[in-house]
Design a protein around this motif. Sequence first.
Motif, PDB file in Angstrom:
ATOM      1  N   GLN A 198       2.953  10.089   2.257  1.00  0.00           N
ATOM      2  CA  GLN A 198       2.866   8.715   1.780  1.00  0.00           C
ATOM      3  C   GLN A 198       4.171   7.969   2.043  1.00  0.00           C
ATOM      4  N   LEU A 199       5.289   8.682   1.953  1.00  0.00           N
ATOM      5  CA  LEU A 199       6.577   8.048   2.220  1.00  0.00           C
ATOM      6  C   LEU A 199       6.675   7.652   3.688  1.00  0.00           C
ATOM      7  N   GLY A 200       6.242   8.547   4.592  1.00  0.00           N
ATOM      8  CA  GLY A 200       6.248   8.218   6.012  1.00  0.00           C
ATOM      9  C   GLY A 200       5.371   7.018   6.309  1.00  0.00           C
ATOM     10  N   LEU A 201       4.204   6.982   5.681  1.00  0.00           N
ATOM     11  CA  LEU A 201       3.291   5.863   5.879  1.00  0.00           C
ATOM     12  C   LEU A 201       3.922   4.551   5.415  1.00  0.00           C
ATOM     13  N   ASP A 202       4.597   4.587   4.269  1.00  0.00           N
ATOM     14  CA  ASP A 202       5.161   3.347   3.742  1.00  0.00           C
ATOM     15  C   ASP A 202       6.380   2.878   4.530  1.00  0.00           C
ATOM     16  N   VAL A 203       7.153   3.794   5.086  1.00  0.00           N
ATOM     17  CA  VAL A 203       8.240   3.366   5.971  1.00  0.00           C
ATOM     18  C   VAL A 203       7.647   2.714   7.219  1.00  0.00           C
ATOM     19  N   PHE A 204       6.549   3.292   7.726  1.00  0.00           N
ATOM     20  CA  PHE A 204       5.848   2.694   8.866  1.00  0.00           C
ATOM     21  C   PHE A 204       5.360   1.290   8.494  1.00  0.00           C
ATOM     22  N   LYS A 205       4.807   1.141   7.287  1.00  0.00           N
ATOM     23  CA  LYS A 205       4.351  -0.170   6.827  1.00  0.00           C
ATOM     24  C   LYS A 205       5.506  -1.161   6.731  1.00  0.00           C
ATOM     25  N   SER A 206       6.673  -0.678   6.298  1.00  0.00           N
ATOM     26  CA  SER A 206       7.820  -1.584   6.163  1.00  0.00           C
ATOM     27  C   SER A 206       8.267  -2.117   7.516  1.00  0.00           C
ATOM     28  N   SER A 233       8.800   0.644  -2.272  1.00  0.00           N
ATOM     29  CA  SER A 233       7.475   0.398  -2.834  1.00  0.00           C
ATOM     30  C   SER A 233       7.243  -1.082  -3.073  1.00  0.00           C
ATOM     31  N   ALA A 234       8.243  -1.751  -3.614  1.00  0.00           N
ATOM     32  CA  ALA A 234       8.123  -3.187  -3.869  1.00  0.00           C
ATOM     33  C   ALA A 234       7.998  -3.974  -2.566  1.00  0.00           C
ATOM     34  N   TYR A 235       8.684  -3.522  -1.532  1.00  0.00           N
ATOM     35  CA  TYR A 235       8.690  -4.229  -0.250  1.00  0.00           C
ATOM     36  C   TYR A 235       7.327  -4.186   0.428  1.00  0.00           C
ATOM     37  N   VAL A 236       6.611  -3.054   0.329  1.00  0.00           N
ATOM     38  CA  VAL A 236       5.352  -2.885   1.074  1.00  0.00           C
ATOM     39  C   VAL A 236       4.110  -3.049   0.196  1.00  0.00           C
ATOM     40  N   LYS A 237       4.277  -3.483  -1.034  1.00  0.00           N
ATOM     41  CA  LYS A 237       3.128  -3.523  -1.945  1.00  0.00           C
ATOM     42  C   LYS A 237       2.027  -4.457  -1.470  1.00  0.00           C
ATOM     43  N   ASP A 238       2.363  -5.440  -0.628  1.00  0.00           N
ATOM     44  CA  ASP A 238       1.353  -6.374  -0.151  1.00  0.00           C
ATOM     45  C   ASP A 238       0.832  -6.015   1.241  1.00  0.00           C
ATOM     46  N   VAL A 239       1.231  -4.824   1.753  1.00  0.00           N
ATOM     47  CA  VAL A 239       0.763  -4.382   3.068  1.00  0.00           C
ATOM     48  C   VAL A 239      -0.411  -3.428   2.867  1.00  0.00           C
ATOM     49  N   GLU A 240      -1.552  -3.738   3.453  1.00  0.00           N
ATOM     50  CA  GLU A 240      -2.738  -2.898   3.265  1.00  0.00           C
ATOM     51  C   GLU A 240      -2.718  -1.698   4.212  1.00  0.00           C
ATOM     52  N   ALA A 247       6.210  -2.510  10.105  1.00  0.00           N
ATOM     53  CA  ALA A 247       5.185  -3.478  10.510  1.00  0.00           C
ATOM     54  C   ALA A 247       5.393  -4.819   9.812  1.00  0.00           C
ATOM     55  N   LYS A 248       5.730  -4.762   8.529  1.00  0.00           N
ATOM     56  CA  LYS A 248       5.963  -6.011   7.789  1.00  0.00           C
ATOM     57  C   LYS A 248       7.161  -6.759   8.353  1.00  0.00           C
ATOM     58  N   LYS A 249       8.225  -6.039   8.654  1.00  0.00           N
ATOM     59  CA  LYS A 249       9.424  -6.671   9.191  1.00  0.00           C
ATOM     60  C   LYS A 249       9.130  -7.377  10.514  1.00  0.00           C
ATOM     61  N   GLU A 250       8.246  -6.768  11.320  1.00  0.00           N
ATOM     62  CA  GLU A 250       7.912  -7.346  12.623  1.00  0.00           C
ATOM     63  C   GLU A 250       6.780  -8.374  12.531  1.00  0.00           C
ATOM     64  N   GLY A 251       6.121  -8.456  11.376  1.00  0.00           N
ATOM     65  CA  GLY A 251       5.026  -9.398  11.229  1.00  0.00           C
ATOM     66  C   GLY A 251       3.778  -8.995  11.984  1.00  0.00           C
ATOM     67  N   ILE A 252       3.570  -7.686  12.141  1.00  0.00           N
ATOM     68  CA  ILE A 252       2.384  -7.207  12.849  1.00  0.00           C
ATOM     69  C   ILE A 252       1.404  -6.585  11.855  1.00  0.00           C
TER      70      ILE A 252
END
Length: 321
Positions: free
Chosen positions: A161-169, A314-321, A171-176
């Motif tokens: 789950q940690l790896g997934l959320d770093v990946f999400k972070s 966790s707070a940073y990626v909470k809005d990334v599905e 994606a969020k930073k890049e806006g993808i």
Amino acid sequence: MSSLTLILSVFSCLVLLAGGPGLGAEWPTKPITAIVGVAPGGMSDVSTRLIVEKFKDRLGQPVMVSNQGGAGGITGLRALLSAPPDGYTFSSGALSSALVAPFLLNAQPFDLDKFFFIGGYCVQARIVWAKPDQPYKNWPEFVEYARKNPGKISAGSGGSQLGLDVFKSVAKKEGIKLNFVMFKSGGEASTSILGGHVDVCETGTGTPAYQAARQGKLIPLIGLSPVPDPNFPNLKGVLDWGYPFSMTSDYGMAMRKGVPEPIRARLEKALKETLEDPGVRTTMFTMGFPPRFSSGKDYEAMVRKNVADVPRLSAYVKDVE
């Protein structure tokens, strides 16, 4: 008080101070269970089986592996805490990732004081892979393609789950926008990316995906960890690209609190000696999973730091599905 009574009293006190009969000397008298919180085939599973196979020579009893995957490792840790604290059950694998998973899944966090840490045996890096026939061959090309194709790329994660959320972070930073898929283990994730069922996938070093990449069947796009990989020396990591978060999977073993210290100490000693075994070391290095022993005390400190660092991610990626 007679001399015999005095001698017996002193002996009884010494036994109690030593932890009681059976706690260090007689234990174990039956097989031990190692709970692995991922499905068979992931590195938590493979590495645990490799190590505990050698425990029998050092402990005199076999260690049976019980795979209880699910919820990023939470299921396995809950099973550990429900077992009696008698020294016959411990958990093994990427425990640091499992212990931070509740923060990332909006579940009840674990009380770290309920765990008795045996020791660590490896620090694993995580890498995002793609098949060579994809239209992107490196990270900038992937980002550009993802921006042009929002929501069309499936992105897998190999049980962390940690790896997934770093990946999400990232994606969020890049806006993808990516369609994230969590698998129960690095083995399942590897099968999926190699079979073309997902477009990209993050797994740890040593997994089948990692081995396939060494053979040219997959290409690395980006490292999610600050740890460089000797087989891909030119691969840039998330911190190299200026992203705010990174991670490693810290592998180790733990029991539930209440197990007598002599038992924990014997397991720590067995782990240390096993990681010094030339055959085990060669196998782990060949897998791309270099062994690194840390004491129970040091492993606990490592885990506590990882858990303390998670709320910001966790707070940073909470809005990334």
